[in-house]
Design an enzyme around this catalytic site. Structure first.
Site, mmCIF file in Angstrom:
data_model
loop_
_atom_site.group_PDB
_atom_site.id
_atom_site.type_symbol
_atom_site.label_atom_id
_atom_site.label_comp_id
_atom_site.label_asym_id
_atom_site.label_seq_id
_atom_site.Cartn_x
_atom_site.Cartn_y
_atom_site.Cartn_z
ATOM 1 N N SER A 31 0.820 -1.213 0.000
ATOM 2 C CA SER A 31 0.000 0.000 0.000
ATOM 3 C C SER A 31 0.856 1.266 0.000
ATOM 4 O O SER A 31 1.877 1.327 0.679
ATOM 5 C CB SER A 31 -0.864 -0.018 1.260
ATOM 6 N N MET A 32 0.429 2.229 -0.792
ATOM 7 C CA MET A 32 1.100 3.545 -0.791
ATOM 8 C C MET A 32 0.042 4.636 -0.892
ATOM 9 O O MET A 32 -0.897 4.498 -1.667
ATOM 10 C CB MET A 32 2.008 3.688 -2.028
ATOM 11 N N GLU A 171 2.465 0.459 11.998
ATOM 12 C CA GLU A 171 2.948 1.819 11.776
ATOM 13 C C GLU A 171 2.438 2.853 12.781
ATOM 14 O O GLU A 171 2.561 4.051 12.572
ATOM 15 C CB GLU A 171 2.607 2.278 10.341
ATOM 16 N N TYR A 173 -0.724 3.391 13.712
ATOM 17 C CA TYR A 173 -2.095 3.873 13.506
ATOM 18 C C TYR A 173 -3.026 3.253 14.570
ATOM 19 O O TYR A 173 -2.590 2.465 15.411
ATOM 20 C CB TYR A 173 -2.567 3.527 12.092
ATOM 21 N N ARG A 295 12.508 -2.334 2.495
ATOM 22 C CA ARG A 295 13.885 -2.421 1.953
ATOM 23 C C ARG A 295 14.145 -3.753 1.246
ATOM 24 O O ARG A 295 15.203 -4.357 1.397
ATOM 25 C CB ARG A 295 14.930 -2.139 3.023
ATOM 26 N N ARG A 568 26.712 30.086 5.915
ATOM 27 C CA ARG A 568 26.556 31.508 6.196
ATOM 28 C C ARG A 568 25.168 31.810 6.749
ATOM 29 O O ARG A 568 24.994 32.706 7.559
ATOM 30 C CB ARG A 568 26.813 32.316 4.914
ATOM 31 N N LYS A 569 24.197 31.031 6.307
ATOM 32 C CA LYS A 569 22.823 31.240 6.794
ATOM 33 C C LYS A 569 22.750 30.983 8.301
ATOM 34 O O LYS A 569 23.529 30.185 8.837
ATOM 35 C CB LYS A 569 21.870 30.242 6.121
ATOM 36 N N GLY A 654 21.641 20.209 -15.110
ATOM 37 C CA GLY A 654 22.485 21.220 -14.486
ATOM 38 C C GLY A 654 23.017 22.236 -15.463
ATOM 39 O O GLY A 654 23.266 23.388 -15.098
ATOM 40 N N GLU A 660 19.930 24.013 -7.151
ATOM 41 C CA GLU A 660 19.050 22.943 -6.689
ATOM 42 C C GLU A 660 18.949 21.785 -7.664
ATOM 43 O O GLU A 660 17.935 21.096 -7.728
ATOM 44 C CB GLU A 660 17.656 23.488 -6.358
ATOM 45 N N ALA A 663 19.177 14.599 -8.873
ATOM 46 C CA ALA A 663 18.867 13.540 -9.844
ATOM 47 C C ALA A 663 17.387 13.553 -10.207
ATOM 48 O O ALA A 663 17.012 13.192 -11.324
ATOM 49 C CB ALA A 663 19.275 12.191 -9.267
HETATM 50 P P1 NAP Z 1 22.745 23.540 -1.773
HETATM 51 O O1 NAP Z 1 21.878 22.620 -1.018
HETATM 52 O O2 NAP Z 1 22.171 24.726 -2.413
HETATM 53 O O3 NAP Z 1 23.908 23.978 -0.781
HETATM 54 C C1 NAP Z 1 24.946 24.829 -1.153
HETATM 55 C C2 NAP Z 1 25.624 25.321 0.121
HETATM 56 O O4 NAP Z 1 26.684 26.149 -0.234
HETATM 57 C C3 NAP Z 1 24.725 26.088 1.008
HETATM 58 O O5 NAP Z 1 24.913 25.567 2.327
HETATM 59 C C4 NAP Z 1 25.186 27.536 0.917
HETATM 60 O O6 NAP Z 1 25.004 27.957 2.228
HETATM 61 C C5 NAP Z 1 26.630 27.386 0.474
HETATM 62 N N1 NAP Z 1 27.096 28.378 -0.507
HETATM 63 C C6 NAP Z 1 26.551 28.714 -1.689
HETATM 64 N N2 NAP Z 1 27.316 29.637 -2.328
HETATM 65 C C7 NAP Z 1 28.379 29.875 -1.521
HETATM 66 C C8 NAP Z 1 29.507 30.728 -1.626
HETATM 67 N N3 NAP Z 1 29.699 31.517 -2.675
HETATM 68 N N4 NAP Z 1 30.394 30.726 -0.604
HETATM 69 C C9 NAP Z 1 30.211 29.937 0.463
HETATM 70 N N5 NAP Z 1 29.156 29.114 0.609
HETATM 71 C C10 NAP Z 1 28.242 29.086 -0.377
HETATM 72 O O7 NAP Z 1 23.487 22.765 -2.905
HETATM 73 P P2 NAP Z 1 24.304 21.426 -2.868
HETATM 74 O O8 NAP Z 1 24.680 21.015 -1.495
HETATM 75 O O9 NAP Z 1 25.410 21.702 -3.820
HETATM 76 O O10 NAP Z 1 23.318 20.366 -3.442
HETATM 77 C C11 NAP Z 1 22.815 20.473 -4.782
HETATM 78 C C12 NAP Z 1 21.400 19.931 -4.870
HETATM 79 O O11 NAP Z 1 21.381 18.556 -4.605
HETATM 80 C C13 NAP Z 1 20.464 20.591 -3.890
HETATM 81 O O12 NAP Z 1 19.223 20.757 -4.516
HETATM 82 C C14 NAP Z 1 20.376 19.574 -2.798
HETATM 83 O O13 NAP Z 1 19.150 19.641 -2.111
HETATM 84 C C15 NAP Z 1 20.510 18.271 -3.562
HETATM 85 N N6 NAP Z 1 21.087 17.225 -2.702
HETATM 86 C C16 NAP Z 1 20.344 16.740 -1.693
HETATM 87 C C17 NAP Z 1 20.882 15.784 -0.862
HETATM 88 C C18 NAP Z 1 20.091 15.225 0.272
HETATM 89 O O14 NAP Z 1 18.936 15.598 0.452
HETATM 90 N N7 NAP Z 1 20.639 14.329 1.071
HETATM 91 C C19 NAP Z 1 22.180 15.339 -1.044
HETATM 92 C C20 NAP Z 1 22.925 15.864 -2.087
HETATM 93 C C21 NAP Z 1 22.368 16.821 -2.906
HETATM 94 P P3 NAP Z 1 25.203 29.441 2.731
HETATM 95 O O15 NAP Z 1 24.884 30.312 1.566
HETATM 96 O O16 NAP Z 1 24.288 29.601 3.894
HETATM 97 O O17 NAP Z 1 26.622 29.485 3.168
#
Ligand code: NAP
Ligand code: SF4
Length: 677
Positions: A31-32, A171, A173, A295, A568-569, A654, A660, A663
């Site tokens: 089920s999903m 689960e 429920y 799994r 930085r955030k 890309g 963002e 895959a």
């Molecule tokens: P991301 O999620 O946008 O993260 C990039 C990071 O780099 C942010 O933490 C940002 O944080 C920092 N950053 C950006 N520009 C910068 C700069 N000029 N100098 C210093 N820091 C900078 O991108 P990503 O990690 O490269 O991943 C790419 C995509 O793949 C994303 O959509 C991500 O969600 C996805 N992904 C997801 C997973 C997962 O869910 N497990 C794993 C791998 C990839 P600050 O600006 O705050 O410093």
């Protein structure tokens, strides 16, 4: 001679009897929640969705959960089975599935204290940690009416043409809430002793059997490991299994873990088939067929579970999103062509949690069967795809499947692009299956592969259509000292080109920053060894202890090195990670002592390490290695070359937009582009 599918998967593909019904093989499509019912053309989309999976030869298809009444809906839009008229509208779905030779069962799910509605109910008025609504304690009359509601819902399903029902007892429920002391503090006939706590599910099964007769299939989904404190020990689960069998169930499916559990149960960090012995415990207690779940994503694993005697059948849910023809391909000796579920949850659970309809990262057609075409292209064209990452492979394979003549150029010596890096993160080597799948499709559909060839304008002049899927390159921030020898990109670390030192600063706390941090601290065995997984997350490997817990799921783990992750955030690190996997990753890093610092200002890198300001105060992180996980930039040099030569091209993945990129978007854009040619 190589084995045929039926020889290789002899147990999996053998028929089995359940109740009065003969099943064509041992596979249940689990089920999903799909949310397809919320769409204006919901019935057509469900017909297409379920019929496609019946053509793929699942023996039984179980639908998403229907509530038996108004209090049991999962959310305000949740589907119900209490109205015979509404149930009858589902008849075409049943007919379409049965025409393809599968049985279809409606799942009846009362969400109990997980119902995201005012007025939700539970055995005791204890709020679930994952719900803001506190449930009302059910009265004796409520309980008796709810048992009757289950029987009515089953009768409505029967009248609509369903072959049976699955009664959702796992689960966390409502039914599960009655069976354990974690949520059942009652002192009347429905709480206290084991027999009292089991009375509610037993009465439900009896009532459904009495109302629907002997030929109606009753599957009961039993919680084989609650994974919460105060959950059931193995002997109570066995006792419940025996009582449910005696009450008239035909099949016992197994569920693993409550939704509030702090142990991951289905996402990629969970080793394949780790829960098989929980199903084996149930099987030892009863003589009706027992189904293993969670799994299980390849026919080899499914066969191994069944051949070893741990279970009689297997349930797979997400693997049928990834490939509706899973069973058929196994039977036809085409197991290498199965598009395998990689347990990422990105387009199934995460879509559902954000109120979207279900789909699949590796199969964008899932849930959208009516929107994609299978008919060959009226005018086959000569198509060049440049870049063999996820977007390029998906575009090339789909275009060739539709009859186009496709040449795929890849500058490297192997296909995969960023997937070859992503696969290094613990558990993410499931991407190897995606690479295997695309290799099989590219060969099957006759794509001309030009590996090791960096296509330039001159190579692409003669094609009718050029697709640029050249991907991304790591972003190098503008920072004094960024060229210091201690600095490495995430690509260099994940590819193994560079090995990090003992203390590492990870710049960037996005998806890749988290993956890199986990890669740096985790022993690779943790992702694959069931014993290490159980030890890491406090699970009793014998599934005998109460709730199958043997320790604290959040207890610290030894780390391979010290890692400090920076951004930085000021927002919480990893806030943008997937809903259903982000908590696992964050907890895994916490367990391994990874320090996350937000709100930093990067100053410079030198021999002393990484110099930052935190709250305006200078700090030096004496890191041996500083890993840049600071996002990506598009790789578009080819597009500029082609534009100069007047060659039209379409950009995807890309190369089109690096922000963002994942895959999910890459494969989606590749398939859609091919469909549009
Ligand atoms: P991301 O999620 O946008 O993260 C990039 C990071 O780099 C942010 O933490 C940002 O944080 C920092 N950053 C950006 N520009 C910068 C700069 N000029 N100098 C210093 N820091 C900078 O991108 P990503 O990690 O490269 O991943 C790419 C995509 O793949 C994303 O959509 C991500 O969600 C996805 N992904 C997801 C997973 C997962 O869910 N497990 C794993 C791998 C990839 P600050 O600006 O705050 O410093
Ligand atoms: Fe599996 Fe990921 Fe597809 Fe969900 S989105 S079915 S987890 S591959």
């Amino acid at each position: 001679m190589p084995k045929t599918g039926t020889e290789r998967f002899a147990t999996l593909l053998s028929p089995i009897r359940a109740g009065t019904r003969e099943l064509r093989n041992r596979v249940v499509m689990g089920s999903m929640h799909t949310r397809l019912e919320t769409e204006p053309d919901g019935i057509e989309r469900q017909i297409a969705f379920y019929a496609e999976r019946a053509r793929g030869e699942a023996a039984i298809i179980v639908t998403g959960g229907f509530s038996p009444n108004a209090e049991g809906i999962f959310d305000p839009e949740g589907p119900r089975l209490d109205d015979p008229e509404a149930a009858r509208a589902l008849r075409p779905i049943c007919a379409a599935v049965q025409a393809e030779g599968s049985l279809i069962c409606a799942q009846i799910l009362h969400a109990g204290r997980y119902a995201k509605i005012e007025g939700c109910v539970a055995p005791s008025p204890i709020r679930a940690p994952i719900n803001r609504f506190t449930p009302r304690e059910m009265t004796d009359a409520d309980i008796r009416r709810t048992i009757d509601d289950f029987a009515t819902a089953a009768a409505n399903a029967q009248a609509a043409g369903f072959d049976g029902v699955e009664i959702m007892g796992s689960e966390g429920y409502l039914i599960n809430e009655f069976t354990v002391t974690h949520t059942n503090r009652r002192e009347d006939d429905w709480g206290g002793s084991v027999a009292n706590r089991h009375r509610f599910p037993v009465e439900i099964v009896r009532a459904v059997r009495a109302r629907c007769g002997p030929d109606f299939l009753i599957i009961y989904r039993i919680s084989a490991a609650d994974l919460v404190e105060g959950g059931a020990p193995a002997e109570e689960i066995a006792a419940l299994a025996r009582s449910i069998e005696a009450a008239g169930a035909d099949i016992l499916n197994t569920g693993i873990g409550w939704h509030e559990a702090r142990v991951p149960t289905i996402a990629y960090p969970v080793p394949r088939a780790v829960w098989r012995k929980a199903a084996a415990n149930v099987k030892a207690a009863v003589s009706i067929p027992v189904v293993a779940s969670n799994r299980i994503n390849t026919p080899d694993i499914a066969e191994d579970i069944l051949a070893s005697g741990d279970a009689d059948m297997v349930s797979m849910a997400r693997p049928f999103l990834a490939d509706p023809h899973f069973v058929r391909k196994a039977r036809e000796g085409r197991a290498d062509e199965i598009n395998t579920c990689i347990a990422c949850n990105q387009a199934c659970l995460d879509f559902i949690f954000s109120d979207r309809t279900v789909s699949c990262l590796v199969n964008p057609r899932a849930g959208r069967e009516t929107m994609f075409r299978d008919t060959p292209a009226a005018q086959p064209r000569n198509v060049a795809v440049v870049g063999g990452g996820a977007a390029g492979m998906a575009a090339a394979a789909e275009a060739a499947r539709l009859g186009h003549r496709v040449t795929l150029f890849e500058a490297g010596d192997r296909l995969g692009g960023q997937l070859n890096l992503a696969r290094a993160a613990p558990g993410k080597d499931e991407f190897d299956e995606t690479l295997r799948y695309y290799a099989s499709q590219i060969a099957r559909h006759g794509v001309t592969l030009r590996l090791g060839q960096r296509a330039g304008g001159a190579d692409l002049a003669g094609f009718d259509h050029v697709v640029i899927a050249t991907g991304v390159v790591p972003r190098i921030p503008d920072l004094p000292g960024v060229d210091h020898p201690r600095v490495a990109t995430y690509a260099q670390i994940l590819s193994g080109e560079r090995v990090a030192g003992d203390t590492v600063a990870v710049m960037g706390a996005g998806g890749i920053g988290h993956d890199v941090a986990e890669f740096l601290v985790t022993d690779p065995a943790e992702a694959h060894d069931p014993a290490v997984f159980c030890e890491t997350w406090g699970v009793d490997p014998a599934f005998a202890a109460p709730g199958a817990l043997a320790g604290d799921p959040l207890a610290p783990r030894p780390a391979r090195r010290k890692v400090i992750m920076l951004q930085r955030k000021t927002a919480k690190a990893g806030a943008g990670l997937g809903v259903s996997t982000g908590w696992i990753l964050r907890n895994a890093l916490r367990k391994h002592g990874v320090e996350a610092i937000g709100g930093v200002v990067y100053e410079r890198i030198d021999d002393a390490g990484l110099h930052i300001l935190v709250d305006g105060q200078p700090r030096t992180i004496a890191a041996d290695t500083i890993v840049l996980c600071t996002g990506q930039e598009p790789e578009r040099s080819l597009a500029e070359d082609l534009a100069a030569r007047g060659i039209a091209a379409t950009m995807i993945g890309g190369a089109k937009e690096a922000a963002e990129l994942d895959a999910l978007r890459a494969i989606d854009e590749g398939v859609r582009l091919a469909q549009s040619l």
